[in-house]
Write an enzyme that holds these catalytic residues in place. Structure first.
Site, mmCIF file in Angstrom:
data_model
loop_
_atom_site.group_PDB
_atom_site.id
_atom_site.type_symbol
_atom_site.label_atom_id
_atom_site.label_comp_id
_atom_site.label_asym_id
_atom_site.label_seq_id
_atom_site.Cartn_x
_atom_site.Cartn_y
_atom_site.Cartn_z
ATOM 1 N N ASP A 3 97.365 -66.997 11.163
ATOM 2 C CA ASP A 3 97.163 -67.685 10.057
ATOM 3 C C ASP A 3 96.034 -67.698 9.329
ATOM 4 O OD1 ASP A 3 99.648 -69.014 10.249
ATOM 5 O OD2 ASP A 3 98.973 -70.924 11.164
ATOM 6 N N ASP A 28 92.981 -69.728 8.706
ATOM 7 C CA ASP A 28 92.489 -71.053 9.064
ATOM 8 C C ASP A 28 91.330 -71.667 8.132
ATOM 9 O OD1 ASP A 28 94.495 -71.611 10.873
ATOM 10 O OD2 ASP A 28 93.306 -70.842 12.623
#
Lengths: 99, 214
Positions: free
Chosen positions: B139, B141
């Protein structure tokens, strides 16, 4: 990554599905689904290995208080037991709201 | 007073010998710190001069929590997520730019140019350390400091724009020690939002108000 499975003897079937939490580091998503079975099955996928007993303790306490009958899926991304407890609390609140 | 460098998600350089934990240190922790003595400040207060920190290894599941005495933090070594936003990705080798989370950075930076934001997680650690930490499936972040209240519709719209680059962008609203997920605020089916604080998580009906309280 670890996959964990738990079973609990429960008695209060839920009527509607509930989805709480987010897919993010340090968090988890919790999905409750109605079940035809007479027990509750909890399936956990977690990125943090070696916490089988911690999960057992958190779930034991939860089902002692709320013996809901459901199919439960948890996707964990390294959350703490405190976060797990609050997510389960939110899921219970969402169940109550729907009644 | 709280020292600004010991806020969650900041990175600091340490003397690896002084890192300790309640649990036995795995070998990868010792090896990682020997190679890159950079740790991430975890959420929590500094108690008795001990700062809660986390170690990251090269594998996704390699995370380890421990503490470092404030005296073992190299002075002036703090790297905030905000310090990583100014094209720091241009220094990474070409092949790292094939990772969706890194490839998205210039476009995400354009969307967030008027925001006070930062990069954390595996991408932030890679930008700060130069060590290949992000994965193809990582991901992105992101952190939003000094945020302005958004409506749910505005939050959904912002997240939609941040998530159009083939990588899941996780946007945390962070004030000091407190933080919540913008995605949770945007999509929540609950009356409450989970806020992480220095003393543990709590539920709030209005995270925008709660996050500014002391």
């Amino acid at each position: 990554m670890e996959k964990l499975h738990y079973k609990f003897e429960t008695k209060n079937p839920i009527q509607k599905p509930v989805h709480i939490g987010v897919v993010a580091s340090g968090d988890l998503e919790v999905i409750f689904r109605p079940t035809d079975s007479d027990e509750t099955v909890v399936s956990i996928v977690t990125g943090s290995d070696g916490f089988k007993e911690v999960w057992q303790n958190v779930l034991d306490r939860f089902f002692a208080r709320y013996p809901i009958q459901a199919n439960i899926e948890i996707n964990d991304f390294g959350s703490t037991p405190g976060v797990v407890n609050l997510r389960l609390t939110q899921a219970m609140e969402a169940l109550k709201d729907e009644k | 007073m709280e020292r600004i460098e010991f806020l969650p998600h900041n990175l600091v350089k340490i003397d690896p010998e002084e890192f300790f934990s309640d649990e036995k240190k795995p070998k990868w922790v010792v090896d990682s710190l020997a190679k890159v003595p950079l740790v991430i400040i975890r959420r929590g207060n500094v108690v008795d001069g001990k700062v809660p920190v986390g170690v990251r290894g090269v594998k996704r599941e390699q995370r380890f929590a421990g503490y470092i005495p404030t005296t073992a933090v190299v002075s002036g070594s703090v790297i905030t997520p905000h310090a990583l936003i100014n094209n720091s990705w241009e220094d990474l080798p070409d092949e790292r730019h094939e990772l969706p989370a890194i490839k998205a950075l210039p476009k995400v930076a354009e969307i967030l140019k008027s925001y006070n934001w930062g990069i954390s997680g595996s991408v932030g650690f890679e930008l700060a350390s130069g060590q290949a930490t992000a994965k193809m499936s990582s991901d992105l972040d992101l952190i939003w400091y000094e945020s302005q209240r958004l409506s749910r519709i505005e939050a959904v719209d912002l997240l939609k724009r941040l998530n159009q680059f083939g990588v899941h962008a996780d946007f945390q609203v962070v004030h000091g020690q407190k933080g919540f997920s913008l995605e949770e605020f945007a999509n929540s089916t609950s009356d409450t939002i989970l806020i992480k604080t220095a003393i543990g998580p709590e539920l709030s009906k209005d995270p925008w108000v709660e996050i500014d309280k002391d």
